[in-house]
Design an enzyme around this catalytic site. Structure first.
Site, mmCIF file in Angstrom:
data_model
loop_
_atom_site.group_PDB
_atom_site.id
_atom_site.type_symbol
_atom_site.label_atom_id
_atom_site.label_comp_id
_atom_site.label_asym_id
_atom_site.label_seq_id
_atom_site.Cartn_x
_atom_site.Cartn_y
_atom_site.Cartn_z
ATOM 1 N N GLU A 1 -6.600 -50.789 31.206
ATOM 2 C CA GLU A 1 -5.883 -50.137 32.300
ATOM 3 C C GLU A 1 -4.851 -49.061 32.170
ATOM 4 O OE1 GLU A 1 -6.886 -50.293 35.141
ATOM 5 O OE2 GLU A 1 -5.223 -50.043 36.705
ATOM 6 N N CYS B 1 -17.365 -38.568 51.028
ATOM 7 C CA CYS B 1 -16.877 -37.805 51.838
ATOM 8 C C CYS B 1 -16.473 -38.431 53.058
ATOM 9 C CB CYS B 1 -17.639 -36.629 52.145
ATOM 10 S SG CYS B 1 -18.459 -35.811 50.771
ATOM 11 N N ARG C 1 -10.937 -40.296 50.689
ATOM 12 C CA ARG C 1 -12.468 -40.269 50.378
ATOM 13 C C ARG C 1 -12.920 -39.059 49.720
ATOM 14 N NH1 ARG C 1 -14.949 -44.447 53.240
ATOM 15 N NH2 ARG C 1 -17.034 -43.662 52.897
ATOM 16 N N GLU D 1 -5.550 -40.811 34.559
ATOM 17 C CA GLU D 1 -5.974 -40.238 35.890
ATOM 18 C C GLU D 1 -5.327 -39.490 36.597
ATOM 19 O OE1 GLU D 1 -6.414 -44.508 37.841
ATOM 20 O OE2 GLU D 1 -7.579 -43.251 38.763
ATOM 21 N N HIS E 1 -12.917 -49.430 13.202
ATOM 22 C CA HIS E 1 -14.260 -49.190 13.125
ATOM 23 C C HIS E 1 -14.777 -47.835 13.848
ATOM 24 C CE1 HIS E 1 -14.870 -53.366 11.921
ATOM 25 N NE2 HIS E 1 -14.095 -53.795 12.922
ATOM 26 N N LYS F 1 -4.820 -45.499 33.764
ATOM 27 C CA LYS F 1 -3.788 -45.229 34.812
ATOM 28 C C LYS F 1 -3.154 -43.620 34.281
ATOM 29 C CE LYS F 1 -4.257 -46.688 37.427
ATOM 30 N NZ LYS F 1 -5.151 -47.685 37.954
ATOM 31 N N TRP G 1 -15.759 -34.252 48.907
ATOM 32 C CA TRP G 1 -15.722 -34.396 47.516
ATOM 33 C C TRP G 1 -16.872 -34.103 47.093
ATOM 34 C CZ3 TRP G 1 -18.201 -37.025 43.648
ATOM 35 C CH2 TRP G 1 -17.533 -37.089 42.349
ATOM 36 N N LYS H 1 -10.654 -41.646 46.358
ATOM 37 C CA LYS H 1 -10.313 -43.193 46.449
ATOM 38 C C LYS H 1 -11.535 -44.178 46.951
ATOM 39 C CE LYS H 1 -7.078 -46.557 46.825
ATOM 40 N NZ LYS H 1 -6.546 -46.909 45.414
ATOM 41 N N ASN I 1 -22.645 -37.315 54.153
ATOM 42 C CA ASN I 1 -22.121 -38.131 52.977
ATOM 43 C C ASN I 1 -23.158 -38.845 52.199
ATOM 44 O OD1 ASN I 1 -20.384 -39.677 51.482
ATOM 45 N ND2 ASN I 1 -19.659 -41.168 52.889
ATOM 46 N N GLY I 2 -23.056 -38.334 50.818
ATOM 47 C CA GLY I 2 -24.211 -39.142 49.842
ATOM 48 C C GLY I 2 -24.837 -38.061 49.118
HETATM 49 C C1 F6R Z 1 -8.348 -46.253 39.212
HETATM 50 C C2 F6R Z 1 -9.097 -46.652 40.364
HETATM 51 C C3 F6R Z 1 -10.668 -46.686 40.323
HETATM 52 C C4 F6R Z 1 -11.086 -47.788 41.246
HETATM 53 C C5 F6R Z 1 -12.605 -47.878 41.463
HETATM 54 C C6 F6R Z 1 -13.030 -48.993 42.383
HETATM 55 O O1 F6R Z 1 -6.795 -46.166 39.496
HETATM 56 O O2 F6R Z 1 -8.554 -46.533 41.398
HETATM 57 O O3 F6R Z 1 -11.065 -46.843 39.004
HETATM 58 O O4 F6R Z 1 -10.548 -49.022 40.648
HETATM 59 O O5 F6R Z 1 -13.111 -46.578 41.774
HETATM 60 O O6 F6R Z 1 -12.603 -48.973 43.469
HETATM 61 P P1 F6R Z 1 -12.604 -50.114 44.489
HETATM 62 O O7 F6R Z 1 -11.845 -51.166 43.830
HETATM 63 O O8 F6R Z 1 -12.217 -49.524 45.814
HETATM 64 O O9 F6R Z 1 -13.934 -50.580 44.390
#
Ligand code: F6R
Length: 583
Positions: A461, A2, A28, A468, A484, A465, A71, A578, A97-98
């Protein structure tokens, strides 16, 4: 995960200052948010569900308050579960937060209190309320904090004593020191408009903010001398400019970030020295950062002919028993705050291994704990889906392996070529093609991506992308794995994105595509040449190993357009945040 922002000072608009601060922290968590301010009639609170957006606040004038953007972990997304939480007397307000791992056990001591939420957090404020009948407020908070299990940061305000207290164990907290005013926040961004003097709170330190500030060691109860740092960061203006979303803006920023990395960074040589010295190098990362570390393993093998280990950071905790003082652990992270990374890095440090952060955020926890850091220089990444930090990580790893082989200039040229190739994807014709493809795919339920060799991390990746931001179920596989098990999922019309670079993987991946097609799959080839098996061709130039960087960009665009066409917000996908600071 958060966001926390608190203000104590002389300005009468504490609620608005906090609201502005929370806006910088929404990355966050953005399920819900709330603010509490001090008033002569008890604490006044306002809470809302959803993103802050252009919200206005109706709280009374106040010189002190605390705010939170959530969050959800324990308890659904409701107004009641949003923070701040109040004690029964409405004189104490708390943000958290936690995860309080032992909240059920702690609740037994405060069963007679009135609970208004389903959160693990609320138990803490009632615990403090009880302790306040025996101890001064700050001591009560300290005692309660010591009872919490898990990685937690809390900020607690007492309406009568004039004190706001911040403590942490795990999640980050920063104290800003202005002219007769103090700020407490999860990161420095929201503080910097007011002051450049900050204290990064360490684990088990307590900051008590009132007319003055003092710091206490939670374990010994002794006063600490505050370690004030002056931060002079050039906080790039992180607005969207001409773009409708941060995600698109950040995709477009990639060529210039790569150019800069290729031409200006001397610190790669320092990283290379650490790798040469180490007896065992391990790369860890989470999500997109893990995909980058996996790509790194291919680069080390192919170019430097060196074995490195890689694991998702959250699994490294269970894999690191063999670390020793000559081991090198390199964590890749945009935010530098991901708890799945911080935890294993702490353990690696305990084992006296060398720890290095390849990261994007100055002053972050990873930045401060690392023996050496390498900054990606990608600028603030605001969209939740990581794009530019991914390619910056790949470029860094590529430069590192070429430097290890004493071929740094060759590496620089490859990164520059990748930047030029990415720029080509931004032509109107190319963007239109990706939009048309998104239109075709937007109603699909399931989609698969396959690649071999260094196109395998790209396939992973690409799927990440797409899923998400568009919520389409997208799964990435190694081409050879298809037979498999996963091939059972292919039905008539199932889209399968096939990465087919002109290298040793070409004929095998085309065979895999043929197997998918034979079961009715719809083949989208990402390749430099058209192949008869492709139903749709996403043309990329063959730039050799540099495609490990550029090859993902058409997929970033596809994911973006899928989200937009489905009327979703690509910058803030549901359920995500994020910065992931809980396990
Ligand atoms: C996907 C994404 C997440 C981050 C992951 C690690 O688009 O953004 O998978 O890559 O949460 O985040 P960082 O790089 O901040 O440790």
């Amino acid at each position: 995960m958060c966001g926390i922002f608190a203000y104590t000072g002389h300005k009468p608009n504490a609620a608005n200052i906090i609201l502005d601060g929370l806006k910088t922290l929404e990355y966050r968590g953005y399920d819900s948010w709330g603010i509490a301010v001090e008033t002569s009639k008890g604490i006044a609170v306002e809470k809302h569900i959803g993103k802050i957006g252009d919200a206005q606040i109706r709280l009374p004038n106040a010189v002190r308050g605390i705010g939170h953007t959530r969050w959800a972990t324990h308890g659904g997304v409701t107004v009641e579960n949003s923070h701040p939480h109040l004690d029964c007397t409405r004189e104490i307000a708390l943000l958290h937060n936690g995860i309080v791992e032992n909240f059920a056990e702690l609740k037994k001591d405060v069963n007679d209190h009135t609970f208004r939420s389903q959160t693990d957090t609320e138990v803490v404020v009632h615990l403090i309320e009880n302790l306040c009948s025996m101890y001064p407020f700050t001591e009560a908070v300290m005692i309660a904090f010591k009872k919490l299990k898990g990685l937690n940061a809390i900020v607690v305000m007492h309406n009568k004593t004039g004190e706001t207290v911040a403590l942490k164990n795990g999640s980050p907290l920063v104290i800003g020191i202005g002219e007769k005013e103090y700020f407490i926040a999860s990161d420095v961004t929201g503080i910097l408009p007011y002051t450049h003097k900050v204290i990064f709170l360490k684990d088990n330190e307590m900051a008590v903010v009132a007319d003055t500030l003092h710091m206490v060691d939670v374990h010994t109860g002794k006063n600490l001398t505050p370690q004030i740092e002056e931060i002079h960061w050039n906080m790039e203006n992180a607005d969207k400019g001409k773009f409708t979303h941060f995600m698109l803006k950040e995709i477009f920023e990639q060529p210039s970030i790569l150019q800069n990395l290729a031409t200006t960074n001397d610190r790669i040589a320092i990283l290379a020295r650490y790798v040469r010295k180490a007896k065992g190098t391990f790369f860890i990362g989470a999500g997109t950062a893990y995909n980058a570390s996996l790509a790194g393993a291919y680069l080390f093998s192919k170019i430097a002919k060196q074995h490195v280990n890689t694991a998702p950071a959250s699994e490294f905790n269970y894999l690191e028993d063999f670390l020793h003082e000559k081991s090198l652990v390199i964590a890749l992270s945009q935010s530098g705050e991901t708890i799945d990374i911080i935890e294993p890095m702490n353990r690696a440090k305990e084992k006296k291994a060398t720890v290095i952060g390849i990261l994007n955020t100055i002053g972050s926890t990873l930045y401060r704990m690392s023996d050496e850091v390498f900054l990606l220089g990608a600028g603030p990444e605001k969209a939740v889906a990581s794009t530019k930090a991914y390619t910056a990580k790949l470029a860094t790893l590529l430069l590192l392996v070429y430097t290890l082989c004493n071929k740094r200039e060759e590496g620089q040229k490859i990164v520059t070529d990748a930047a030029t190739e990415i720029q080509r994807f931004f032509s109107d014709t190319y963007l239109l093609q990706m939009q048309r493809l998104a239109k075709k795919l937007k109603n699909t339920q399931h989609l698969y991506t396959i690649g071999r060799g260094y196109a395998y991390p790209t396939a992973l990746e690409a799927a990440l992308k797409i899923k998400e931001v568009s919520y389409i179920h997208a799964e990435g596989f190694a081409g050879g794995e298809l037979k498999h098990g996963p091939i059972a999922l292919i039905e008539k019309g199932t889209p399968c994105i096939v990465f087919a670079p002109q290298d040793t993987t070409y004929s095998a991946i085309i065979s895999n595509a043929t197997e998918v097609k034979a079961r009715g799959g719809y083949i989208i080839g990402v390749a430099s040449q058209h192949a008869p098996i492709f139903d749709e061709w996403v043309e990329i130039k063959d730039i050799g190993i540099g495609s490990i960087i550029s090859g993902i960009v058409p997929m970033q665009l596809l994911a973006y357009y899928l989200a937009v066409m489905k009327k979703l917000d690509p910058d803030k996908p549901r359920n995500l945040a994020k910065s992931v600071t809980v396990k």
